[in-house]
Design a protein around this motif. Structure first.
Motif, PDB file in Angstrom:
ATOM      1  N   GLY A  75       0.858  -1.176   0.000  1.00 16.46           N
ATOM      2  CA  GLY A  75       0.000   0.000   0.000  1.00 16.46           C
ATOM      3  C   GLY A  75       0.894   1.224   0.000  1.00 16.46           C
ATOM      4  O   GLY A  75       2.123   1.099  -0.044  1.00 16.46           O
ATOM      5  N   ASP A  76       0.323   2.394   0.037  1.00 17.12           N
ATOM      6  CA  ASP A  76       1.160   3.605  -0.018  1.00 17.12           C
ATOM      7  C   ASP A  76       1.870   3.821   1.306  1.00 17.12           C
ATOM      8  O   ASP A  76       1.214   4.001   2.338  1.00 17.12           O
ATOM      9  N   ILE A  77       3.200   3.793   1.292  1.00 17.17           N
ATOM     10  CA  ILE A  77       3.965   4.071   2.509  1.00 17.17           C
ATOM     11  C   ILE A  77       4.150   5.572   2.593  1.00 17.17           C
ATOM     12  O   ILE A  77       4.693   6.182   1.674  1.00 17.17           O
ATOM     13  N   GLN A  78       3.685   6.121   3.690  1.00 12.94           N
ATOM     14  CA  GLN A  78       3.774   7.575   3.861  1.00 12.94           C
ATOM     15  C   GLN A  78       5.204   7.987   4.195  1.00 12.94           C
ATOM     16  O   GLN A  78       5.923   7.231   4.851  1.00 12.94           O
ATOM     17  N   PRO A  79       5.596   9.174   3.768  1.00 14.03           N
ATOM     18  CA  PRO A  79       6.933   9.645   4.185  1.00 14.03           C
ATOM     19  C   PRO A  79       6.946   9.922   5.686  1.00 14.03           C
ATOM     20  O   PRO A  79       5.891  10.129   6.292  1.00 14.03           O
ATOM     21  N   LYS A  80       8.136   9.884   6.256  1.00 18.70           N
ATOM     22  CA  LYS A  80       8.246  10.120   7.709  1.00 18.70           C
ATOM     23  C   LYS A  80       7.826  11.547   8.034  1.00 18.70           C
ATOM     24  O   LYS A  80       8.319  12.502   7.439  1.00 18.70           O
ATOM     25  N   ARG A  81       6.897  11.685   8.982  1.00 19.38           N
ATOM     26  CA  ARG A  81       6.443  13.021   9.367  1.00 19.38           C
ATOM     27  C   ARG A  81       6.598  13.197  10.861  1.00 19.38           C
ATOM     28  O   ARG A  81       6.699  12.213  11.594  1.00 19.38           O
ATOM     29  N   ASP A  82       6.539  14.434  11.279  1.00 20.21           N
ATOM     30  CA  ASP A  82       6.578  14.702  12.721  1.00 20.21           C
ATOM     31  C   ASP A  82       5.168  14.535  13.267  1.00 20.21           C
ATOM     32  O   ASP A  82       4.291  15.356  13.015  1.00 20.21           O
ATOM     33  N   LEU A  83       4.949  13.451  14.010  1.00 18.83           N
ATOM     34  CA  LEU A  83       3.592  13.136  14.465  1.00 18.83           C
ATOM     35  C   LEU A  83       3.359  13.506  15.928  1.00 18.83           C
ATOM     36  O   LEU A  83       2.368  13.101  16.522  1.00 18.83           O
ATOM     37  N   ARG A  84       4.290  14.266  16.500  1.00 17.46           N
ATOM     38  CA  ARG A  84       4.148  14.571  17.937  1.00 17.46           C
ATOM     39  C   ARG A  84       2.838  15.276  18.243  1.00 17.46           C
ATOM     40  O   ARG A  84       2.280  15.146  19.323  1.00 17.46           O
ATOM     41  N   ARG A  85       2.361  16.026  17.269  1.00 19.14           N
ATOM     42  CA  ARG A  85       1.116  16.779  17.458  1.00 19.14           C
ATOM     43  C   ARG A  85      -0.061  15.838  17.688  1.00 19.14           C
ATOM     44  O   ARG A  85      -1.022  16.160  18.367  1.00 19.14           O
ATOM     45  N   PHE A  86       0.014  14.624  17.092  1.00 18.63           N
ATOM     46  CA  PHE A  86      -1.131  13.704  17.115  1.00 18.63           C
ATOM     47  C   PHE A  86      -0.968  12.556  18.101  1.00 18.63           C
ATOM     48  O   PHE A  86      -1.798  11.668  18.164  1.00 18.63           O
ATOM     49  N   VAL A  87       0.140  12.559  18.827  1.00 18.49           N
ATOM     50  CA  VAL A  87       0.373  11.481  19.801  1.00 18.49           C
ATOM     51  C   VAL A  87      -0.590  11.651  20.963  1.00 18.49           C
ATOM     52  O   VAL A  87      -0.880  12.770  21.390  1.00 18.49           O
ATOM     53  N   ARG A  88      -1.099  10.548  21.477  1.00 12.56           N
ATOM     54  CA  ARG A  88      -1.878  10.647  22.707  1.00 12.56           C
ATOM     55  C   ARG A  88      -0.895  10.547  23.864  1.00 12.56           C
ATOM     56  O   ARG A  88      -0.466   9.464  24.251  1.00 12.56           O
ATOM     57  N   TRP A  89      -0.519  11.703  24.387  1.00  7.63           N
ATOM     58  CA  TRP A  89       0.512  11.736  25.420  1.00  7.63           C
ATOM     59  C   TRP A  89      -0.044  11.229  26.740  1.00  7.63           C
ATOM     60  O   TRP A  89      -1.246  11.345  26.996  1.00  7.63           O
ATOM     61  N   PRO A  90       0.824  10.688  27.608  1.00 10.68           N
ATOM     62  CA  PRO A  90       0.361  10.259  28.933  1.00 10.68           C
ATOM     63  C   PRO A  90      -0.235  11.449  29.692  1.00 10.68           C
ATOM     64  O   PRO A  90       0.106  12.597  29.405  1.00 10.68           O
ATOM     65  N   LYS A  91      -1.068  11.143  30.658  1.00 14.92           N
ATOM     66  CA  LYS A  91      -1.813  12.209  31.334  1.00 14.92           C
ATOM     67  C   LYS A  91      -0.877  13.210  32.027  1.00 14.92           C
ATOM     68  O   LYS A  91      -1.101  14.414  31.974  1.00 14.92           O
TER      69      LYS A  91
END
Length: 201
Positions: A7-23
């Motif tokens: 399938g389409d492999i996405q290029p590496k992106r900065d996903l920190r914005r979308f991480v579900r961070w610990p409380k």
């Protein structure tokens, strides 16, 4: 080709914005934002004014010389006392004092020569009154970065406050230099600090 297989492999992106961070991470970030946005009263805002790096380094050099004994060292000392048949402990060692209640008592009795307060105590109410008490009792105090760094000095995870009650003759000079530096930065500026609000950006 590769893409057809996987399938389409996405290029590496900065996903920190979308991480579900610990409380706890979310909380500390929200707290920081609130401290920037809201008006912060002077009594709380004073903890943002920490000691400069150079003075802090000298302070911790001095504190390291007066570390209290570890549990293992105490065990060893008591064992050697028992083996030699001594009962009295001898002269009291000169060490850094820690623990909120203990340090408060030392300040009230005017036995502390310098009080070191951590800037990130949580809840802040535990130490928010300490600078005012130190000023009232005319005892030099300073605010430094990191309860964990203070904790290291006394073999604990964290320490809210430390106090120096006495030092050896060879360190008198170093202590006096520190005292005069923190007095001008904290004790003498108390009226200014008392009126300086923070946040509201």
């Amino acid at each position: 080709g590769i893409n057809a297989e996987y399938g389409d492999i996405q290029p590496k992106r900065d996903l920190r914005r979308f991480v579900r961070w610990p409380k706890y991470v979310r909380l500390q970030r929200q707290k920081k934002t609130l401290y920037q946005r809201l008006k912060v009263p002077p009594s709380v805002n004073q903890f943002t004014q920490t000691l400069d790096k150079q003075t802090a380094t000298n302070l911790f050099k001095l504190l390291k010389k007066y570390k209290p004994e570890t549990a293992a060292e105490k065990k060893e000392r008591l064992k050697s006392m028992a083996d030699s048949g001594k009962t009295e402990a001898g002269k009291k060692p000169t060490v850094v004092k820690f623990g909120l209640n203990h340090v408060t008592a030392l300040v009230e009795k005017k036995k502390a020569q310098l009080v070191v307060i951590a800037h990130d105590v949580d809840p802040i109410e535990l130490v928010v009154w300490m600078p005012a008490l130190c000023r009232k009792m005319n005892i030099p105090y300073c605010i430094v970065k990191g309860k964990a760094r203070l904790g290291q000095v006394v073999h604990k995870k964290t320490a809210a406050v430390l106090a120096i009650t006495s030092v050896k003759a060879e360190d008198k000079n170093a202590l006096n230099n520190l005292v005069s530096s923190v007095t001008t930065n904290y004790n003498d500026r108390f009226d200014e600090i008392r009126k300086t609000w923070g946040g509201g950006k």
